[in-house]
Motif scaffolding. Sequence first.
Motif, PDB file in Angstrom:
ATOM      1  N   GLU A   1       0.809  -1.214   0.000  1.00 30.95           N
ATOM      2  CA  GLU A   1       0.000   0.000   0.000  1.00 30.95           C
ATOM      3  C   GLU A   1       0.844   1.266   0.000  1.00 30.95           C
ATOM      4  OE1 GLU A   1      -2.738  -0.043   3.206  1.00 30.95           O
ATOM      5  OE2 GLU A   1      -3.746  -1.885   2.576  1.00 30.95           O
TER       6      GLU A   1
ATOM      7  N   SER B   1      -8.983  -1.209   0.892  1.00 36.75           N
ATOM      8  CA  SER B   1      -8.217  -1.388  -0.342  1.00 36.75           C
ATOM      9  C   SER B   1      -9.136  -1.661  -1.530  1.00 36.75           C
ATOM     10  CB  SER B   1      -7.221  -2.535  -0.187  1.00 36.75           C
ATOM     11  OG  SER B   1      -6.282  -2.247   0.828  1.00 36.75           O
TER      12      SER B   1
ATOM     13  N   ARG C   1      -3.588  -0.968  -7.265  1.00 35.38           N
ATOM     14  CA  ARG C   1      -4.185  -0.938  -5.930  1.00 35.38           C
ATOM     15  C   ARG C   1      -4.428   0.506  -5.520  1.00 35.38           C
ATOM     16  NH1 ARG C   1      -2.148  -4.651  -0.885  1.00 35.38           N
ATOM     17  NH2 ARG C   1      -3.740  -4.074   0.617  1.00 35.38           N
ATOM     18  N   ALA C   2      -5.606   0.774  -4.959  1.00 35.35           N
ATOM     19  CA  ALA C   2      -5.960   2.122  -4.515  1.00 35.35           C
ATOM     20  C   ALA C   2      -6.766   2.012  -3.229  1.00 35.35           C
ATOM     21  CB  ALA C   2      -6.742   2.844  -5.601  1.00 35.35           C
ATOM     22  N   GLN C   3      -7.415   3.099  -2.834  1.00 31.63           N
ATOM     23  CA  GLN C   3      -8.262   3.118  -1.647  1.00 31.63           C
ATOM     24  C   GLN C   3      -9.636   3.676  -1.993  1.00 31.63           C
ATOM     25  OE1 GLN C   3      -6.033   5.333   1.336  1.00 31.63           O
ATOM     26  NE2 GLN C   3      -5.222   3.439   2.181  1.00 31.63           N
TER      27      GLN C   3
ATOM     28  N   GLU D   1     -10.269   7.330  -2.690  1.00 40.69           N
ATOM     29  CA  GLU D   1      -9.852   7.908  -3.968  1.00 40.69           C
ATOM     30  C   GLU D   1     -10.931   7.798  -5.036  1.00 40.69           C
ATOM     31  OE1 GLU D   1      -5.607   6.988  -4.997  1.00 40.69           O
ATOM     32  OE2 GLU D   1      -5.848   5.535  -3.362  1.00 40.69           O
TER      33      GLU D   1
ATOM     34  N   MET E   1     -12.252   7.264  -9.587  1.00 42.72           N
ATOM     35  CA  MET E   1     -10.915   7.526 -10.109  1.00 42.72           C
ATOM     36  C   MET E   1     -10.754   6.854 -11.467  1.00 42.72           C
ATOM     37  SD  MET E   1      -8.630   4.869  -7.791  1.00 42.72           S
ATOM     38  CE  MET E   1      -7.109   5.513  -8.466  1.00 42.72           C
TER      39      MET E   1
ATOM     40  N   VAL F   1      -7.845   5.016 -13.879  1.00 48.38           N
ATOM     41  CA  VAL F   1      -6.505   4.431 -13.890  1.00 48.38           C
ATOM     42  C   VAL F   1      -6.218   3.843 -15.260  1.00 48.38           C
ATOM     43  CG1 VAL F   1      -6.619   3.898 -11.440  1.00 48.38           C
ATOM     44  CG2 VAL F   1      -7.314   2.173 -13.089  1.00 48.38           C
TER      45      VAL F   1
END
Length: 412
Positions: A265, A317, A336-338, A341, A344, A346
């Motif tokens: 992370e 996560s 991998r993000a949260q 966020e 979003m 990507v």
Amino acid sequence: MTLLWIAIAVLLLPALWLLVSPLRKARALHDQQRDFEANDTSAEQNVAIFKRRLASLEAARERGDIDAARFEEDRLELERSLLDDTAFRERRPLKAAGAGRIVVPVVMLAVVAVSVIWYQHEGAEGDLVLLAVQQEVQNDPDGSLAMYIERMEEQAERQPDNPNVWSELFPLYRETGQMPKAVDALERLIEIEGRIPPLLAQLAQIRFFMAERELTDEVQALVDETLEQDPRQPTVLGLLGINAFDSGDYEQAIDHWRRAIANIEDPNTVSSLRDGIRVAQERLGVEPEETVAEGTGIRVRVSLDEELVGRVDGDASVFITARDIEGELPPLAVVRAQVSELPMTVTLDNSAAMSPQAQISQVQEARLVVRVSPSGQAMPQPGDLFGDLESVSVGSIDDAEAVEVVINRVFE
């Protein structure tokens, strides 16, 4: 700590009050029971009922409604009933209203003693002391890291079985270059918490660097034990990548580092591993994948359904994954993000691949799977939220519109 014990005492007061409450009512209850027994006429009432029934029975015999045999049988039944109703009229004498008063203070003392002993064994008094030490050093104008370490060492002597002491000490030793002490603190923590993968991985990492980046038998044993429990443990994978890089096996180093990135992370650590991957690719004489894969991949916009917003915390996560349609290869790309966020956008390209043998540029179509994991586990768990999209074309991502994936279901 004084305030803590005052708070505990305040919480115990209602319990002690409930114990004392029956004593205050004992006299009134005693008088009520005594008056009831003194005025009890149940025996006389039972005798009167017996006489009325017997008279009725005799009248029935005189009228010829029943014969002598039936009369004797019914009379015997009435007598037995009277005996049953009056057999237990003798009562034990009432005890004095103050009888048993000594038991109450004994129970009160026992409650207080058990509460204090239980808190000392199961409570967080030791952790509060650690917090107080930390605040004391921070507020001290002459406070320093050396002072903080010294205070924590004092707590280690006083609280040798508190895992939070050792989990605080070993990174302090590591950061100040006291590696033997760091190992001792970490081994003590493992002794308390058990041989769990994150702790074993950190011990392997420390011993690896103490051995000047050599994979000794001791380090290898720790690596094997960790991977047996968790094949995706990122600290160990990063260590193996460094060892492979130092040995000139750059392809193996890239593979280990990619797998580690999928489970890390910390963005700074991820950035360092990506830099290592680029250097390894340069050593192999190939162009870094960010350039090779430029313009090839999928742009994805990820959002969370409004009905599920309240089901997860912002730090949960989010795994955004591209897979081959047949499901025969490892994930082609993972980001991998949260939750915080979201929404979003990507880009899934070869830079997000987990293995050189499975890259998104190798396929024409991919399946997108987005999963929210409150536990942070890479493997799906019941209760995870997810959304997916089938048969998404892989191609140029320059100026292309992002495909939309909405997280709108719960994994059972």
